[in-house]
Design a protein around this motif. Structure first.
Motif: not given
Length: 175
Positions: A106-121
Protein backbone atom coordinates in the motif's frame (compact mmCIF):
# COMPACT_ATOMS: atom_id res chain seq x y z
CA UNK A 1 -10.80 12.46 37.32
CA UNK A 2 -8.93 15.73 37.44
CA UNK A 3 -7.63 17.27 34.26
CA UNK A 4 -5.63 19.88 36.10
CA UNK A 5 -2.38 19.67 37.95
CA UNK A 6 -1.36 17.01 40.43
CA UNK A 7 -3.51 16.78 43.54
CA UNK A 8 -2.65 18.96 46.47
CA UNK A 9 -3.24 16.13 48.92
CA UNK A 10 -6.73 17.22 49.98
CA UNK A 11 -9.25 14.46 50.59
CA UNK A 12 -8.81 10.93 51.80
CA UNK A 13 -5.63 8.93 51.37
CA UNK A 14 -7.23 6.73 48.70
CA UNK A 15 -8.50 9.56 46.43
CA UNK A 16 -5.98 8.29 43.92
CA UNK A 17 -7.05 4.60 44.05
CA UNK A 18 -6.22 2.36 42.21
CA UNK A 19 -3.04 4.33 41.43
CA UNK A 20 -0.10 4.30 43.85
CA UNK A 21 -0.14 8.11 44.10
CA UNK A 22 -2.01 11.21 42.92
CA UNK A 23 0.94 11.99 40.64
CA UNK A 24 0.65 8.64 38.81
CA UNK A 25 -3.13 9.04 38.59
CA UNK A 26 -2.76 12.51 37.08
CA UNK A 27 -0.06 11.33 34.64
CA UNK A 28 -2.34 8.52 33.46
CA UNK A 29 -5.17 11.04 33.04
CA UNK A 30 -3.00 13.45 31.04
CA UNK A 31 -1.71 10.63 28.82
CA UNK A 32 -5.33 9.57 28.21
CA UNK A 33 -6.24 13.15 27.28
CA UNK A 34 -3.20 13.34 25.00
CA UNK A 35 -4.14 10.06 23.32
CA UNK A 36 -7.55 11.48 22.40
CA UNK A 37 -5.83 14.11 20.27
CA UNK A 38 -5.15 11.60 17.50
CA UNK A 39 -8.84 11.48 16.55
CA UNK A 40 -9.75 15.14 17.03
CA UNK A 41 -11.79 16.71 14.29
CA UNK A 42 -10.43 19.51 12.14
CA UNK A 43 -13.22 21.39 10.36
CA UNK A 44 -11.22 21.93 7.16
CA UNK A 45 -9.62 18.48 7.06
CA UNK A 46 -9.82 16.29 4.00
CA UNK A 47 -8.87 12.92 5.48
CA UNK A 48 -10.69 10.93 8.11
CA UNK A 49 -8.61 10.37 11.24
CA UNK A 50 -7.92 6.74 10.27
CA UNK A 51 -6.68 7.72 6.81
CA UNK A 52 -4.46 10.39 8.35
CA UNK A 53 -2.98 7.80 10.74
CA UNK A 54 -2.21 5.47 7.82
CA UNK A 55 -0.70 8.31 5.82
CA UNK A 56 1.43 9.28 8.82
CA UNK A 57 2.92 5.77 8.91
CA UNK A 58 3.51 5.92 5.15
CA UNK A 59 4.96 9.45 5.30
CA UNK A 60 8.49 8.04 5.47
CA UNK A 61 8.12 7.11 1.79
CA UNK A 62 8.20 3.34 2.37
CA UNK A 63 5.22 1.33 1.13
CA UNK A 64 3.81 -1.24 3.56
CA UNK A 65 1.92 -4.48 3.47
CA UNK A 66 -1.38 -4.68 5.29
CA UNK A 67 0.32 -6.76 7.98
CA UNK A 68 3.02 -4.09 8.47
CA UNK A 69 0.39 -1.35 8.71
CA UNK A 70 -1.53 -3.45 11.23
CA UNK A 71 1.57 -3.83 13.41
CA UNK A 72 2.59 -0.18 13.19
CA UNK A 73 -0.90 1.13 13.89
CA UNK A 74 -1.50 -1.35 16.69
CA UNK A 75 -4.94 -2.28 15.38
CA UNK A 76 -6.72 -5.44 14.26
CA UNK A 77 -6.01 -6.47 10.68
CA UNK A 78 -9.73 -6.36 9.79
CA UNK A 79 -9.90 -2.76 11.02
CA UNK A 80 -6.84 -1.68 9.05
CA UNK A 81 -8.11 -3.53 5.97
CA UNK A 82 -11.42 -1.66 6.20
CA UNK A 83 -9.61 1.67 6.68
CA UNK A 84 -7.23 1.02 3.79
CA UNK A 85 -10.12 0.01 1.52
CA UNK A 86 -11.97 3.19 2.44
CA UNK A 87 -8.90 5.33 1.69
CA UNK A 88 -8.46 3.50 -1.63
CA UNK A 89 -12.12 4.16 -2.47
CA UNK A 90 -11.51 7.88 -1.89
CA UNK A 91 -8.35 7.83 -4.02
CA UNK A 92 -5.85 8.44 -1.20
CA UNK A 93 -4.09 5.06 -1.28
CA UNK A 94 -3.34 2.38 -3.83
CA UNK A 95 -2.33 -1.25 -3.65
CA UNK A 96 0.37 -2.61 -5.90
CA UNK A 97 2.30 -5.81 -6.39
CA UNK A 98 6.01 -6.30 -5.87
CA UNK A 99 7.86 -9.03 -7.74
CA UNK A 100 8.77 -11.89 -5.43
CA UNK A 101 6.27 -10.94 -2.74
CA UNK A 102 3.00 -12.73 -2.07
CA UNK A 103 1.62 -9.67 -0.30
CA UNK A 104 0.44 -6.54 -2.03
CA UNK A 105 1.79 -3.25 -0.80
CA UNK A 106 0.00 0.00 0.00
CA UNK A 107 1.24 3.49 -0.82
CA UNK A 108 -0.25 6.97 -1.05
CA UNK A 109 -1.45 8.37 -4.34
CA UNK A 110 -0.67 11.93 -5.38
CA UNK A 111 -4.15 12.88 -4.14
CA UNK A 112 -3.41 11.18 -0.84
CA UNK A 113 -0.10 12.97 -0.44
CA UNK A 114 -1.78 16.32 -1.15
CA UNK A 115 -4.56 15.60 1.36
CA UNK A 116 -2.01 14.47 3.96
CA UNK A 117 0.02 17.65 3.44
CA UNK A 118 -3.12 19.78 3.78
CA UNK A 119 -4.27 18.04 6.96
CA UNK A 120 -0.74 17.96 8.36
CA UNK A 121 -0.55 21.73 7.98
CA UNK A 122 -3.83 22.06 9.94
CA UNK A 123 -2.34 20.01 12.76
CA UNK A 124 0.93 21.93 12.63
CA UNK A 125 -0.92 25.25 12.84
CA UNK A 126 -2.85 24.04 15.92
CA UNK A 127 0.36 22.85 17.57
CA UNK A 128 2.12 26.14 16.81
CA UNK A 129 -0.84 28.13 18.17
CA UNK A 130 -0.88 25.95 21.29
CA UNK A 131 2.82 26.60 21.93
CA UNK A 132 2.27 30.31 21.37
CA UNK A 133 -0.28 30.10 24.20
CA UNK A 134 2.00 27.99 26.41
CA UNK A 135 4.66 29.76 28.37
CA UNK A 136 7.39 28.94 29.12
CA UNK A 137 7.13 25.54 27.34
CA UNK A 138 8.83 24.93 24.01
CA UNK A 139 8.27 22.42 21.23
CA UNK A 140 11.89 21.30 21.60
CA UNK A 141 11.47 20.67 25.32
CA UNK A 142 8.28 18.68 24.83
CA UNK A 143 9.83 16.65 22.01
CA UNK A 144 12.90 15.87 24.10
CA UNK A 145 10.78 14.73 27.09
CA UNK A 146 8.27 12.76 25.00
CA UNK A 147 11.04 11.04 23.07
CA UNK A 148 12.88 10.12 26.28
CA UNK A 149 9.64 8.86 27.86
CA UNK A 150 8.69 6.77 24.81
CA UNK A 151 12.17 5.26 24.53
CA UNK A 152 12.17 4.33 28.23
CA UNK A 153 8.63 2.95 27.93
CA UNK A 154 9.65 0.83 24.91
CA UNK A 155 12.63 -0.53 26.85
CA UNK A 156 10.35 -1.42 29.78
CA UNK A 157 7.87 -3.24 27.51
CA UNK A 158 10.72 -5.14 25.91
CA UNK A 159 12.12 -6.21 29.29
CA UNK A 160 8.71 -7.20 30.66
CA UNK A 161 7.36 -9.03 27.63
CA UNK A 162 10.28 -9.86 25.39
CA UNK A 163 8.20 -8.19 22.66
CA UNK A 164 10.28 -6.90 19.77
CA UNK A 165 9.46 -3.20 20.09
CA UNK A 166 11.76 -2.35 17.18
CA UNK A 167 9.71 -4.53 14.82
CA UNK A 168 6.39 -2.99 15.84
CA UNK A 169 7.23 0.54 14.84
CA UNK A 170 6.41 1.75 18.37
CA UNK A 171 9.82 3.42 18.47
CA UNK A 172 9.26 5.43 15.27
CA UNK A 173 10.52 8.95 15.16
CA UNK A 174 8.33 11.41 13.30
CA UNK A 175 10.45 14.46 13.61
Amino acid sequence: MSSGTASSGAGSDDDHAPWPSPLIRDLVDELRRFNRRKTEFYAESVLEASAFAIMLVLSDGRARTLRELTEELGLEQSTVNRQVNNAIKHGYLERFEVAGSLSRFVRPTDTGREAFHHDGMLRAARIEATFADLAPGTPEGLLRELRAFNQAYDRRVLRETGKDVEATGEHRRYG
